[in-house]
Scaffold this motif. Sequence first.
Motif, PDB file in Angstrom:
ATOM      1  N   ILE A   1      41.777  39.543  38.783  1.00  0.00           N
ATOM      2  CA  ILE A   1      42.961  39.246  39.596  1.00  0.00           C
ATOM      3  C   ILE A   1      42.671  38.095  40.555  1.00  0.00           C
ATOM      4  O   ILE A   1      43.426  37.124  40.636  1.00  0.00           O
ATOM      5  CB  ILE A   1      43.427  40.496  40.383  1.00  0.00           C
ATOM      6  N   THR A   2      41.558  38.188  41.293  1.00  0.00           N
ATOM      7  CA  THR A   2      41.220  37.150  42.269  1.00  0.00           C
ATOM      8  C   THR A   2      40.380  36.029  41.659  1.00  0.00           C
ATOM      9  O   THR A   2      40.179  35.004  42.295  1.00  0.00           O
ATOM     10  CB  THR A   2      40.441  37.748  43.452  1.00  0.00           C
ATOM     11  N   LYS A   3      39.884  36.269  40.428  1.00  0.00           N
ATOM     12  CA  LYS A   3      39.034  35.299  39.710  1.00  0.00           C
ATOM     13  C   LYS A   3      37.776  34.960  40.507  1.00  0.00           C
ATOM     14  O   LYS A   3      37.379  33.802  40.622  1.00  0.00           O
ATOM     15  CB  LYS A   3      39.812  34.032  39.376  1.00  0.00           C
ATOM     16  N   THR A   4      37.160  36.000  41.068  1.00  0.00           N
ATOM     17  CA  THR A   4      35.952  35.819  41.867  1.00  0.00           C
ATOM     18  C   THR A   4      34.900  36.849  41.471  1.00  0.00           C
ATOM     19  O   THR A   4      35.205  37.880  40.877  1.00  0.00           O
ATOM     20  CB  THR A   4      36.250  35.988  43.373  1.00  0.00           C
ATOM     21  N   GLU A   5      33.657  36.568  41.862  1.00  0.00           N
ATOM     22  CA  GLU A   5      32.586  37.533  41.675  1.00  0.00           C
ATOM     23  C   GLU A   5      32.788  38.686  42.648  1.00  0.00           C
ATOM     24  O   GLU A   5      33.256  38.498  43.772  1.00  0.00           O
ATOM     25  CB  GLU A   5      31.224  36.884  41.928  1.00  0.00           C
ATOM     26  N   VAL A   6      32.445  39.891  42.212  1.00  0.00           N
ATOM     27  CA  VAL A   6      32.547  41.088  43.042  1.00  0.00           C
ATOM     28  C   VAL A   6      31.141  41.572  43.343  1.00  0.00           C
ATOM     29  O   VAL A   6      30.331  41.769  42.438  1.00  0.00           O
ATOM     30  CB  VAL A   6      33.345  42.193  42.315  1.00  0.00           C
ATOM     31  N   ILE A   7      30.843  41.763  44.624  1.00  0.00           N
ATOM     32  CA  ILE A   7      29.535  42.254  45.037  1.00  0.00           C
ATOM     33  C   ILE A   7      29.713  43.686  45.534  1.00  0.00           C
ATOM     34  O   ILE A   7      30.375  43.909  46.560  1.00  0.00           O
ATOM     35  CB  ILE A   7      28.929  41.356  46.130  1.00  0.00           C
ATOM     36  N   PRO A   8      29.155  44.665  44.784  1.00  0.00           N
ATOM     37  CA  PRO A   8      29.281  46.054  45.207  1.00  0.00           C
ATOM     38  C   PRO A   8      28.724  46.247  46.621  1.00  0.00           C
ATOM     39  O   PRO A   8      27.732  45.657  47.001  1.00  0.00           O
ATOM     40  CB  PRO A   8      28.442  46.827  44.182  1.00  0.00           C
ATOM     41  N   GLY A   9      29.398  47.072  47.396  1.00  0.00           N
ATOM     42  CA  GLY A   9      28.987  47.312  48.773  1.00  0.00           C
ATOM     43  C   GLY A   9      29.629  46.347  49.749  1.00  0.00           C
ATOM     44  O   GLY A   9      29.673  46.602  50.941  1.00  0.00           O
ATOM     45  N   ILE A  10      30.117  45.219  49.233  1.00  0.00           N
ATOM     46  CA  ILE A  10      30.811  44.236  50.078  1.00  0.00           C
ATOM     47  C   ILE A  10      32.287  44.166  49.676  1.00  0.00           C
ATOM     48  O   ILE A  10      33.160  44.154  50.526  1.00  0.00           O
ATOM     49  CB  ILE A  10      30.160  42.842  49.972  1.00  0.00           C
ATOM     50  N   HIS A  11      32.534  44.099  48.361  1.00  0.00           N
ATOM     51  CA  HIS A  11      33.897  43.987  47.844  1.00  0.00           C
ATOM     52  C   HIS A  11      34.342  45.295  47.204  1.00  0.00           C
ATOM     53  O   HIS A  11      33.518  46.098  46.771  1.00  0.00           O
ATOM     54  CB  HIS A  11      33.972  42.877  46.784  1.00  0.00           C
ATOM     55  N   ASP A  12      35.629  45.461  47.104  1.00  0.00           N
ATOM     56  CA  ASP A  12      36.214  46.576  46.362  1.00  0.00           C
ATOM     57  C   ASP A  12      35.961  46.327  44.880  1.00  0.00           C
ATOM     58  O   ASP A  12      36.309  45.271  44.364  1.00  0.00           O
ATOM     59  CB  ASP A  12      37.719  46.637  46.651  1.00  0.00           C
ATOM     60  N   THR A  13      35.350  47.265  44.196  1.00  0.00           N
ATOM     61  CA  THR A  13      35.000  47.077  42.788  1.00  0.00           C
ATOM     62  C   THR A  13      36.059  47.610  41.828  1.00  0.00           C
ATOM     63  O   THR A  13      35.899  47.477  40.618  1.00  0.00           O
ATOM     64  CB  THR A  13      33.653  47.750  42.469  1.00  0.00           C
ATOM     65  N   SER A  14      37.155  48.186  42.349  1.00  0.00           N
ATOM     66  CA  SER A  14      38.195  48.687  41.452  1.00  0.00           C
ATOM     67  C   SER A  14      38.836  47.512  40.712  1.00  0.00           C
ATOM     68  O   SER A  14      39.155  46.487  41.295  1.00  0.00           O
ATOM     69  CB  SER A  14      39.235  49.485  42.217  1.00  0.00           C
ATOM     70  N   GLY A  15      38.974  47.656  39.420  1.00  0.00           N
ATOM     71  CA  GLY A  15      39.563  46.614  38.591  1.00  0.00           C
ATOM     72  C   GLY A  15      38.582  45.543  38.153  1.00  0.00           C
ATOM     73  O   GLY A  15      38.930  44.671  37.364  1.00  0.00           O
ATOM     74  N   ALA A  16      37.349  45.588  38.647  1.00  0.00           N
ATOM     75  CA  ALA A  16      36.341  44.588  38.269  1.00  0.00           C
ATOM     76  C   ALA A  16      35.778  44.926  36.891  1.00  0.00           C
ATOM     77  O   ALA A  16      35.738  46.079  36.491  1.00  0.00           O
ATOM     78  CB  ALA A  16      35.220  44.542  39.292  1.00  0.00           C
ATOM     79  N   ILE A  17      35.382  43.900  36.157  1.00  0.00           N
ATOM     80  CA  ILE A  17      34.747  44.098  34.859  1.00  0.00           C
ATOM     81  C   ILE A  17      33.314  43.599  34.939  1.00  0.00           C
ATOM     82  O   ILE A  17      32.986  42.752  35.769  1.00  0.00           O
ATOM     83  CB  ILE A  17      35.509  43.380  33.722  1.00  0.00           C
ATOM     84  N   GLU A  18      32.479  44.126  34.066  1.00  0.00           N
ATOM     85  CA  GLU A  18      31.078  43.703  34.025  1.00  0.00           C
ATOM     86  C   GLU A  18      30.927  42.499  33.108  1.00  0.00           C
ATOM     87  O   GLU A  18      31.468  42.471  32.013  1.00  0.00           O
ATOM     88  CB  GLU A  18      30.186  44.836  33.521  1.00  0.00           C
ATOM     89  N   LEU A  19      30.194  41.512  33.573  1.00  0.00           N
ATOM     90  CA  LEU A  19      29.847  40.340  32.773  1.00  0.00           C
ATOM     91  C   LEU A  19      28.327  40.239  32.756  1.00  0.00           C
ATOM     92  O   LEU A  19      27.670  40.548  33.754  1.00  0.00           O
ATOM     93  CB  LEU A  19      30.418  39.061  33.387  1.00  0.00           C
ATOM     94  N   PRO A  20      27.747  39.772  31.653  1.00  0.00           N
ATOM     95  CA  PRO A  20      26.295  39.612  31.630  1.00  0.00           C
ATOM     96  C   PRO A  20      25.858  38.515  32.603  1.00  0.00           C
ATOM     97  O   PRO A  20      26.627  37.596  32.917  1.00  0.00           O
ATOM     98  CB  PRO A  20      25.991  39.227  30.180  1.00  0.00           C
ATOM     99  N   ASP A  21      24.625  38.628  33.094  1.00  0.00           N
ATOM    100  CA  ASP A  21      24.096  37.646  34.044  1.00  0.00           C
ATOM    101  C   ASP A  21      24.086  36.227  33.493  1.00  0.00           C
ATOM    102  O   ASP A  21      24.120  35.267  34.251  1.00  0.00           O
ATOM    103  CB  ASP A  21      22.684  38.025  34.476  1.00  0.00           C
ATOM    104  N   ASP A  22      24.031  36.095  32.164  1.00  0.00           N
ATOM    105  CA  ASP A  22      23.985  34.747  31.574  1.00  0.00           C
ATOM    106  C   ASP A  22      25.375  34.211  31.226  1.00  0.00           C
ATOM    107  O   ASP A  22      25.506  33.178  30.596  1.00  0.00           O
ATOM    108  CB  ASP A  22      23.081  34.727  30.348  1.00  0.00           C
ATOM    109  N   ASN A  23      26.434  34.892  31.657  1.00  0.00           N
ATOM    110  CA  ASN A  23      27.786  34.401  31.414  1.00  0.00           C
ATOM    111  C   ASN A  23      27.961  33.039  32.072  1.00  0.00           C
ATOM    112  O   ASN A  23      27.468  32.810  33.180  1.00  0.00           O
ATOM    113  CB  ASN A  23      28.809  35.405  31.963  1.00  0.00           C
ATOM    114  N   TRP A  24      28.678  32.143  31.431  1.00  0.00           N
ATOM    115  CA  TRP A  24      28.845  30.777  31.940  1.00  0.00           C
ATOM    116  C   TRP A  24      29.400  30.774  33.371  1.00  0.00           C
ATOM    117  O   TRP A  24      29.087  29.887  34.159  1.00  0.00           O
ATOM    118  CB  TRP A  24      29.772  29.960  31.029  1.00  0.00           C
TER     119      TRP A  24
END
Length: 61
Positions: free
Chosen positions: A7-30
Motif C-alpha cells: 500500500i505504502t510501497k515501503t520497507e516494513v521494519i518489525p517493531g517500528i512499523h505496523d506489519t499488517s498487510g506486509a509481504i515477505e520479500l527475499p533479501d536479494d530482491n531488487w
Amino acid sequence: MRLFNPITKTEVIPGIHDTSGAIELPDDNWYFKTYEIPAGKILAVNENGEPVLEDIIQTEE
C-alpha cells in the motif's frame, strides 16, 4: 526475509512499523538492492503485492 508494504510501497521494519498487510520479500530482491528508481520508470505493485518497475507513460496534452 524482509517485509514490504504494497500500500505504502515501503520497507516494513518489525517493531517500528505496523506489519499488517506486509509481504515477505527475499533479501536479494531488487527493491532492497536499488538506491534509485531508473529514469523513465515508476515503482508499482504487481497482483502478488510485490514491487515492480513500470515504464512511465506520458500523455499528450
